[in-house]
Motif scaffolding. Sequence first.
Motif, PDB file in Angstrom:
ATOM      1  N   ALA A   1       8.853  -4.503   7.719  1.00  0.00           N
ATOM      2  CA  ALA A   1       7.434  -4.618   8.048  1.00  0.00           C
ATOM      3  C   ALA A   1       7.166  -4.198   9.484  1.00  0.00           C
ATOM      4  O   ALA A   1       6.137  -3.575   9.787  1.00  0.00           O
ATOM      5  N   THR A   2       8.098  -4.509  10.388  1.00  0.00           N
ATOM      6  CA  THR A   2       7.935  -4.119  11.789  1.00  0.00           C
ATOM      7  C   THR A   2       7.947  -2.600  11.926  1.00  0.00           C
ATOM      8  O   THR A   2       7.073  -2.009  12.579  1.00  0.00           O
ATOM      9  N   ALA A   3       8.948  -1.959  11.300  1.00  0.00           N
ATOM     10  CA  ALA A   3       9.061  -0.498  11.396  1.00  0.00           C
ATOM     11  C   ALA A   3       7.897   0.195  10.706  1.00  0.00           C
ATOM     12  O   ALA A   3       7.290   1.128  11.247  1.00  0.00           O
ATOM     13  N   ALA A   4       7.553  -0.277   9.490  1.00  0.00           N
ATOM     14  CA  ALA A   4       6.470   0.349   8.728  1.00  0.00           C
ATOM     15  C   ALA A   4       5.130   0.162   9.425  1.00  0.00           C
ATOM     16  O   ALA A   4       4.304   1.087   9.496  1.00  0.00           O
ATOM     17  N   GLY A   5       4.903  -1.034   9.946  1.00  0.00           N
ATOM     18  CA  GLY A   5       3.647  -1.313  10.624  1.00  0.00           C
ATOM     19  C   GLY A   5       3.478  -0.492  11.883  1.00  0.00           C
ATOM     20  O   GLY A   5       2.383   0.001  12.184  1.00  0.00           O
TER      21      GLY A   5
ATOM     22  N   ALA B   1       2.061   8.157   3.678  1.00  0.00           N
ATOM     23  CA  ALA B   1       1.456   8.958   4.741  1.00  0.00           C
ATOM     24  C   ALA B   1       2.192   8.788   6.062  1.00  0.00           C
ATOM     25  O   ALA B   1       2.242   9.717   6.887  1.00  0.00           O
ATOM     26  N   ALA B   2       2.768   7.603   6.269  1.00  0.00           N
ATOM     27  CA  ALA B   2       3.499   7.329   7.510  1.00  0.00           C
ATOM     28  C   ALA B   2       4.996   7.633   7.376  1.00  0.00           C
ATOM     29  O   ALA B   2       5.774   7.315   8.279  1.00  0.00           O
ATOM     30  N   ASN B   3       5.382   8.253   6.237  1.00  0.00           N
ATOM     31  CA  ASN B   3       6.787   8.596   5.980  1.00  0.00           C
ATOM     32  C   ASN B   3       7.699   7.370   6.046  1.00  0.00           C
ATOM     33  O   ASN B   3       8.817   7.435   6.573  1.00  0.00           O
ATOM     34  N   GLN B   4       7.206   6.283   5.479  1.00  0.00           N
ATOM     35  CA  GLN B   4       7.971   5.041   5.476  1.00  0.00           C
ATOM     36  C   GLN B   4       8.460   4.712   4.063  1.00  0.00           C
ATOM     37  O   GLN B   4       7.746   4.968   3.084  1.00  0.00           O
ATOM     38  N   PRO B   5       9.670   4.161   3.937  1.00  0.00           N
ATOM     39  CA  PRO B   5      10.169   3.791   2.613  1.00  0.00           C
ATOM     40  C   PRO B   5       9.375   2.617   2.049  1.00  0.00           C
ATOM     41  O   PRO B   5       8.842   1.794   2.807  1.00  0.00           O
ATOM     42  N   LEU B   6       9.293   2.558   0.735  1.00  0.00           N
ATOM     43  CA  LEU B   6       8.630   1.425   0.100  1.00  0.00           C
ATOM     44  C   LEU B   6       9.559   0.213   0.150  1.00  0.00           C
ATOM     45  O   LEU B   6      10.785   0.363   0.143  1.00  0.00           O
ATOM     46  N   PRO B   7       9.004  -0.995   0.198  1.00  0.00           N
ATOM     47  CA  PRO B   7       9.865  -2.184   0.163  1.00  0.00           C
ATOM     48  C   PRO B   7      10.528  -2.284  -1.207  1.00  0.00           C
ATOM     49  O   PRO B   7      10.015  -1.746  -2.195  1.00  0.00           O
ATOM     50  N   THR B   8      11.657  -2.954  -1.272  1.00  0.00           N
ATOM     51  CA  THR B   8      12.391  -3.049  -2.531  1.00  0.00           C
ATOM     52  C   THR B   8      12.747  -4.497  -2.849  1.00  0.00           C
ATOM     53  O   THR B   8      13.011  -5.297  -1.945  1.00  0.00           O
ATOM     54  N   THR B   9      12.754  -4.814  -4.139  1.00  0.00           N
ATOM     55  CA  THR B   9      13.165  -6.150  -4.577  1.00  0.00           C
ATOM     56  C   THR B   9      14.621  -6.387  -4.199  1.00  0.00           C
ATOM     57  O   THR B   9      15.465  -5.511  -4.371  1.00  0.00           O
ATOM     58  N   GLY B  10      14.885  -7.567  -3.674  1.00  0.00           N
ATOM     59  CA  GLY B  10      16.240  -7.909  -3.270  1.00  0.00           C
ATOM     60  C   GLY B  10      16.446  -7.895  -1.770  1.00  0.00           C
ATOM     61  O   GLY B  10      17.469  -8.372  -1.270  1.00  0.00           O
TER      62      GLY B  10
ATOM     63  N   ASN C   1       0.845  -1.192   0.000  1.00  0.00           N
ATOM     64  CA  ASN C   1       0.000   0.000   0.000  1.00  0.00           C
ATOM     65  C   ASN C   1       0.885   1.249   0.000  1.00  0.00           C
ATOM     66  O   ASN C   1       1.392   1.668   1.047  1.00  0.00           O
ATOM     67  N   LYS C   2       1.050   1.858  -1.167  1.00  0.00           N
ATOM     68  CA  LYS C   2       1.914   3.042  -1.303  1.00  0.00           C
ATOM     69  C   LYS C   2       1.336   4.236  -0.551  1.00  0.00           C
ATOM     70  O   LYS C   2       2.072   5.022   0.063  1.00  0.00           O
ATOM     71  N   THR C   3       0.027   4.377  -0.576  1.00  0.00           N
ATOM     72  CA  THR C   3      -0.616   5.526   0.071  1.00  0.00           C
ATOM     73  C   THR C   3      -0.360   5.537   1.569  1.00  0.00           C
ATOM     74  O   THR C   3       0.049   6.567   2.141  1.00  0.00           O
TER      75      THR C   3
END
Length: 432
Positions: A187-191, A168-177, A162-164
């Motif tokens: 996931a812990t930090a973003a969640g 909104a939470a100022n979190q980086p998007l996950p990346t391949t690799g 979920n990019k939105t």
Amino acid sequence: MSGTPRRRLLAAAAAAALLLPLAACGDDGGSTPTADSTKPVELSFFWWGGDARAKLTEDALKLYTAKHPNVTFKTTWQANQGYFDKLATLTAGNAAPDIFQIDDNYLTEYAARNVTLDLTSYQKSGKLDTAKFPESLWKYGVVDGKLAGVAFGENTQGLVYNKTKLTAANQPLPTTGMSWEQFISWATAAGTAAKVPGTQDPSADYKAFWVWLRQQGKDLYKGKELGFTAQDVTAWFDLWKGARAAAGTTPPADVIREGNATDITKQLVVTGKALTSWVWVNQLPELQKNTKDELGVMAYPGDPKAQWARASMYFSVYRGSDKKDVAVDVINFLANDPEAGKILGTDRGLPSNLDVRTTVEGTVTDKSMKTSIDVENTLGKTFGPSPQVPLKGHSTLRSELIKAAESVQAGKASSAQAAEAFIAAVKTAISK
């Protein structure tokens, strides 16, 4: 499918026995009619799908008839539910359609029962042209050295996020690799920041387990046996047991169970109960329809070379057909003709023929579909070799993995106990 299990088994065995004499005619079609002859030919064609797929398929078949006026079609289609029961009934009665749609859950079973025509000789002669297919894609239709089905659409595993909510939470998007451990930490930090669990727990998801296994140098199947051990399953369950222990990483067990439902509309990334869900790349557009948030898709964690060009589904020819040459020509046309490709679009996945795919890409306007195509093509540059097509009993493996994982998630069994029960159940299923 009606009747007792024993009667169904006897019917299937009888059907297989009836098909054996047909093999003596040769898989090259013998004296069967051809598409270029003037003799009228009616082919029966059976697939699953909805109204939209039906129209696209029938329009493409009408185009074939326009170019081959002697060939017409008797089409039958239905929803996925009950489709394989119907196909089994037709097969048991030695009345399978000339051409039928199938997926990797059943291809090995039907090939082993001599239902599917071996298409190898057609491929070698050029009558079935797979030269523009990714090699790993057409090879994913080979069962015991025989080409049992033509891949009709490419797909691969996709992690939808979920990019939105992340933005909104100022979190980086996950990346391949990302490694699996890095992904879990992300996931812990973003969640925690977004106040939404970072990821659906995929311990019950066979796709995620399969990719993880391949990254360990193993596979789901090896020959006629499982390609992994109870220790591997235990390690997989323990990985996610640790993730669940970290606040904010995954939802609680009851919500994880909800996310294990196969209905795409119930995926947690759509219902707002997790920031990521484990699906197929080509499911992004359908997921996007069910949320106002912007979604993105990437490879599963770990080395993306473990992923492969998976056939979203196949077309196979009935070995007992007396019109097999024409049936193969129809499949060749649907896969390789640019006009047919434009009609069929991406309904069954990205076109297998890369030239046709390029043509179809130019007609796509949906943003999420464009994203899916871009991700699939990017991953295609690193795809590893395809695994063998799943063994008979694959559906049991999938359901038993869910059962075992959910027992661990609910605290009803240890990882090791659930793994042992899972292995025992699947070994029984594939040995039948």
